[in-house]
Motif scaffolding. Structure first.
Motif, mmCIF file in Angstrom:
data_model
loop_
_atom_site.group_PDB
_atom_site.id
_atom_site.type_symbol
_atom_site.label_atom_id
_atom_site.label_comp_id
_atom_site.label_asym_id
_atom_site.label_seq_id
_atom_site.Cartn_x
_atom_site.Cartn_y
_atom_site.Cartn_z
ATOM 1 N N PHE A 13 0.825 -1.210 0.000
ATOM 2 C CA PHE A 13 0.000 0.000 0.000
ATOM 3 C C PHE A 13 0.860 1.262 0.000
ATOM 4 C CE2 PHE A 13 -2.223 3.360 2.427
ATOM 5 C CZ PHE A 13 -3.361 3.516 1.638
ATOM 6 N N GLY A 14 1.859 1.302 0.870
ATOM 7 C CA GLY A 14 2.697 2.496 0.965
ATOM 8 C C GLY A 14 3.368 2.824 -0.344
ATOM 9 N N THR A 18 2.584 6.090 -2.816
ATOM 10 C CA THR A 18 3.691 6.988 -3.167
ATOM 11 C C THR A 18 3.828 7.115 -4.680
ATOM 12 O OG1 THR A 18 4.884 6.413 -1.129
ATOM 13 C CG2 THR A 18 6.165 7.388 -2.918
ATOM 14 N N GLU A 19 3.733 5.985 -5.395
ATOM 15 C CA GLU A 19 3.836 6.013 -6.852
ATOM 16 C C GLU A 19 2.722 6.835 -7.483
ATOM 17 O OE1 GLU A 19 3.882 1.966 -8.122
ATOM 18 O OE2 GLU A 19 5.683 1.486 -6.958
ATOM 19 N N LEU A 20 1.576 6.857 -6.816
ATOM 20 C CA LEU A 20 0.430 7.606 -7.332
ATOM 21 C C LEU A 20 0.468 9.078 -6.927
ATOM 22 C CD1 LEU A 20 -2.346 4.951 -6.651
ATOM 23 C CD2 LEU A 20 -1.471 5.639 -8.884
ATOM 24 N N GLY A 21 1.537 9.474 -6.224
ATOM 25 C CA GLY A 21 1.698 10.868 -5.835
ATOM 26 C C GLY A 21 1.084 11.222 -4.497
ATOM 27 N N GLY A 22 0.702 10.210 -3.713
ATOM 28 C CA GLY A 22 0.106 10.460 -2.406
ATOM 29 C C GLY A 22 1.094 10.287 -1.272
ATOM 30 N N ASP A 23 0.618 10.530 -0.064
ATOM 31 C CA ASP A 23 1.439 10.416 1.142
ATOM 32 C C ASP A 23 0.821 9.357 2.040
ATOM 33 O OD1 ASP A 23 2.755 10.642 3.555
ATOM 34 O OD2 ASP A 23 2.730 12.831 3.603
ATOM 35 N N PRO A 24 1.380 8.140 2.082
ATOM 36 C CA PRO A 24 0.783 7.069 2.899
ATOM 37 C C PRO A 24 0.725 7.405 4.378
ATOM 38 C CG PRO A 24 2.949 6.414 2.046
ATOM 39 C CD PRO A 24 2.563 7.665 1.338
ATOM 40 N N ALA A 25 1.718 8.141 4.875
ATOM 41 C CA ALA A 25 1.727 8.487 6.304
ATOM 42 C C ALA A 25 0.522 9.358 6.658
ATOM 43 C CB ALA A 25 3.032 9.196 6.662
ATOM 44 N N ARG A 26 0.189 10.296 5.798
ATOM 45 C CA ARG A 26 -0.959 11.171 6.059
ATOM 46 C C ARG A 26 -2.269 10.391 6.004
ATOM 47 N NH1 ARG A 26 -0.841 16.850 3.036
ATOM 48 N NH2 ARG A 26 -2.623 17.070 4.454
ATOM 49 N N LEU A 27 -2.357 9.423 5.092
ATOM 50 C CA LEU A 27 -3.555 8.602 5.022
ATOM 51 C C LEU A 27 -3.712 7.759 6.284
ATOM 52 C CD1 LEU A 27 -3.489 7.449 1.303
ATOM 53 C CD2 LEU A 27 -5.409 8.591 2.429
ATOM 54 N N LEU A 28 -2.624 7.188 6.754
ATOM 55 C CA LEU A 28 -2.673 6.394 7.983
ATOM 56 C C LEU A 28 -3.121 7.252 9.161
ATOM 57 C CD1 LEU A 28 0.645 4.387 7.528
ATOM 58 C CD2 LEU A 28 -1.657 3.434 7.444
ATOM 59 N N GLU A 29 -2.548 8.444 9.259
ATOM 60 C CA GLU A 29 -2.907 9.344 10.364
ATOM 61 C C GLU A 29 -4.372 9.756 10.272
ATOM 62 O OE1 GLU A 29 -1.419 13.621 12.304
ATOM 63 O OE2 GLU A 29 -0.698 12.957 10.333
ATOM 64 N N ARG A 30 -4.835 10.008 9.071
ATOM 65 C CA ARG A 30 -6.227 10.440 8.858
ATOM 66 C C ARG A 30 -7.227 9.416 9.375
ATOM 67 N NH1 ARG A 30 -8.448 11.574 2.754
ATOM 68 N NH2 ARG A 30 -10.695 11.489 3.180
ATOM 69 N N PHE A 31 -6.861 8.134 9.286
ATOM 70 C CA PHE A 31 -7.769 7.084 9.730
ATOM 71 C C PHE A 31 -7.317 6.437 11.035
ATOM 72 C CE2 PHE A 31 -8.752 7.710 5.298
ATOM 73 C CZ PHE A 31 -10.128 7.740 5.334
ATOM 74 N N ASP A 32 -6.455 7.165 11.753
ATOM 75 C CA ASP A 32 -6.039 6.751 13.095
ATOM 76 C C ASP A 32 -5.426 5.350 13.102
ATOM 77 O OD1 ASP A 32 -5.660 7.287 15.777
ATOM 78 O OD2 ASP A 32 -7.575 6.389 16.377
ATOM 79 N N ILE A 33 -4.578 5.092 12.112
ATOM 80 C CA ILE A 33 -3.860 3.828 12.009
ATOM 81 C C ILE A 33 -2.396 4.086 12.355
ATOM 82 C CG2 ILE A 33 -3.161 1.954 10.462
ATOM 83 C CD1 ILE A 33 -5.678 2.521 8.820
ATOM 84 N N ALA A 34 -1.826 3.259 13.208
ATOM 85 C CA ALA A 34 -0.450 3.457 13.667
ATOM 86 C C ALA A 34 0.506 3.604 12.481
ATOM 87 C CB ALA A 34 -0.018 2.290 14.544
ATOM 88 N N ALA A 56 -10.993 5.904 0.481
ATOM 89 C CA ALA A 56 -10.598 7.309 0.456
ATOM 90 C C ALA A 56 -9.362 7.519 -0.422
ATOM 91 C CB ALA A 56 -10.319 7.807 1.877
ATOM 92 N N ALA A 57 -8.406 6.603 -0.336
ATOM 93 C CA ALA A 57 -7.196 6.723 -1.147
ATOM 94 C C ALA A 57 -7.528 6.630 -2.632
ATOM 95 C CB ALA A 57 -6.190 5.645 -0.758
ATOM 96 N N ALA A 58 -8.412 5.710 -2.989
ATOM 97 C CA ALA A 58 -8.803 5.562 -4.392
ATOM 98 C C ALA A 58 -9.425 6.843 -4.922
ATOM 99 C CB ALA A 58 -9.781 4.400 -4.542
ATOM 100 N N SER A 59 -10.253 7.473 -4.091
ATOM 101 C CA SER A 59 -10.903 8.716 -4.500
ATOM 102 C C SER A 59 -9.908 9.873 -4.586
ATOM 103 C CB SER A 59 -12.023 9.057 -3.510
ATOM 104 O OG SER A 59 -12.621 10.296 -3.813
ATOM 105 N N ALA A 60 -9.102 10.049 -3.531
ATOM 106 C CA ALA A 60 -8.175 11.182 -3.470
ATOM 107 C C ALA A 60 -7.100 11.100 -4.545
ATOM 108 C CB ALA A 60 -7.534 11.247 -2.090
ATOM 109 N N LEU A 61 -6.678 9.880 -4.878
ATOM 110 C CA LEU A 61 -5.591 9.700 -5.839
ATOM 111 C C LEU A 61 -6.107 9.458 -7.252
ATOM 112 C CD1 LEU A 61 -3.362 7.405 -3.593
ATOM 113 C CD2 LEU A 61 -3.029 9.838 -4.068
ATOM 114 N N HIS A 62 -7.426 9.546 -7.434
ATOM 115 C CA HIS A 62 -8.051 9.337 -8.748
ATOM 116 C C HIS A 62 -7.592 8.007 -9.344
ATOM 117 C CE1 HIS A 62 -9.314 13.493 -8.402
ATOM 118 N NE2 HIS A 62 -8.063 13.849 -8.199
#
Length: 339
Positions: A13-14, A18-34, A56-62
């Motif tokens: 997932f991470g 990242t390859e899709l231009g997103g930030d996995p750490a921010r997604l984890l924090e957003r959903f209260d995942i360690a 949410a990731a699928a939507s945000a990263l199109h």
């Protein structure tokens, strides 16, 4: 307590985010995942948070095929200790039996099984993949991930065409239909009652080159001894009985005791041993269900009160403040801001 899933389900997932231009750490924090959950396959996290994050990731990263892309990065080993029992089975039927029996190790709300073909085709069976939606909301991306991994595992174990006749997906297409056809190399049917891979029944008799009866027996004995199926625990049985009564009146301790053929005091003692009580089970069930309905649906608070067994909305409001420290309206608002 919310149902969990092993962190191995997020393998890849991470890197994908990242390859899709997103930030996995921010997604984890957003959903209260360690933050370190992606580092350890055996870690546990809320399956609801896991699934909401995928959607949410699928939507945000199109990236509408995010679930399928993640499936392409996974294989049988995401099942951890269950993988050994599956891989060393003699036939596909034996492997399915092992996976079905012990899939609770990966997540207690996921199940697989063998059903009749929904289209009535002779010599075809449906290998079903289900999530208990009374415990955690339906997630299109998570279903596509699960079906995708199911298919890839079949290809990996058989080492040849899987006899796949069609794929059943409970929602409409998220991506162009050709994406599904290319992934599964078979007909794909949408808006179906149950997620499934429909295969030639003869495939179930296929022998595995990786079969090893001695290792399989040892793996099954280890799983049976090291992991207790939560479906068999007294607390889970009570939780299921209470859950099935909703919406409606919550059964009393005496009523539950009679159903389980136990004296109420005996039942109470057994619950003390596992660190809970009848009242706590009911309260936890109401809390988790109320949180899910408030944060993932647009149901009115009056409707939610009824669904969790409260006679009035005011009772729900008092309970939500006790559980979460805010009003139902504020809890819903906070959840929408985090999406």
């Amino acid at each position: 307590m919310q149902p969990l899933i092993r962190a191995a389900s997020l393998r890849g997932f991470g890197a994908l985010v990242t390859e899709l231009g997103g930030d996995p750490a921010r997604l984890l924090e957003r959903f209260d995942i360690a933050a370190d959950v992606l580092e350890h396959d055996d870690g546990l996290l809320s399956i609801t948070a896991h699934d909401r994050m995928l959607d949410a990731a699928a939507s945000a990263l199109h990236c509408p095929d995010l679930g399928l892309r993640l499936a392409e990065r996974q294989d049988l080993t995401i099942l951890g200790p269950v993988a050994r029992a599956v891989r060393t089975s003699a036939t596909a039927t034996e492997a399915l039996d092992a996976a079905a029996r012990f899939l609770f190790v990966h997540s207690p709300v996921l199940t697989i099984g063998v059903d009749d073909d929904p289209w009535g085709r002779r010599g075809v069976v449906a290998l079903t993949y289900r999530k208990e939606v009374s415990e955690s909301p339906y997630s299109p991306q998570a279903v596509e991930l699960g079906l995708g991994v199911f298919y890839r595992v079949a290809v990996q174990l058989l080492g040849r065409p899987t006899g796949l006749r069609s794929v059943e997906i409970p929602h409409g297409p998220l991506s162009p239909v050709n994406r599904y056809l290319n992934f599964f190399s078979a007909d794909v049917k949408f808006d179906r009652p149950v997620a499934a891979l429909c295969v030639d029944a003869r495939v179930l008799d296929s022998a595995f080159e990786t079969a090893d009866e001695e290792i399989r027996r040892a793996a099954v004995e280890h799983l049976a001894g090291a992991y207790a199926d939560p479906a068999h625990s007294i607390a889970t049985q009570i939780c299921r009985m209470v859950s099935e009564s909703l919406p409606g009146s919550i059964p009393s301790l005496s009523e539950v005791s009679r159903t389980l053929h136990l004296h109420p005091r005996t039942l109470q003692r057994r619950l003390v041993v596992v660190g809970t009580s009848f009242g706590q089970i009911v309260d936890d069930l109401r809390r988790d269900r109320a949180h899910r309905y408030i944060t993932t649906t647009d149901l009115s608070f009056t409707q939610i009160a009824d669904l969790v067994g409260f006679a009035e909305q005011a009772t729900l409001s008092h309970a939500v403040r006790r559980w979460f420290g805010v009003s139902p309206r504020r809890l819903r608002h906070q959840a929408r801001l985090s999406r």
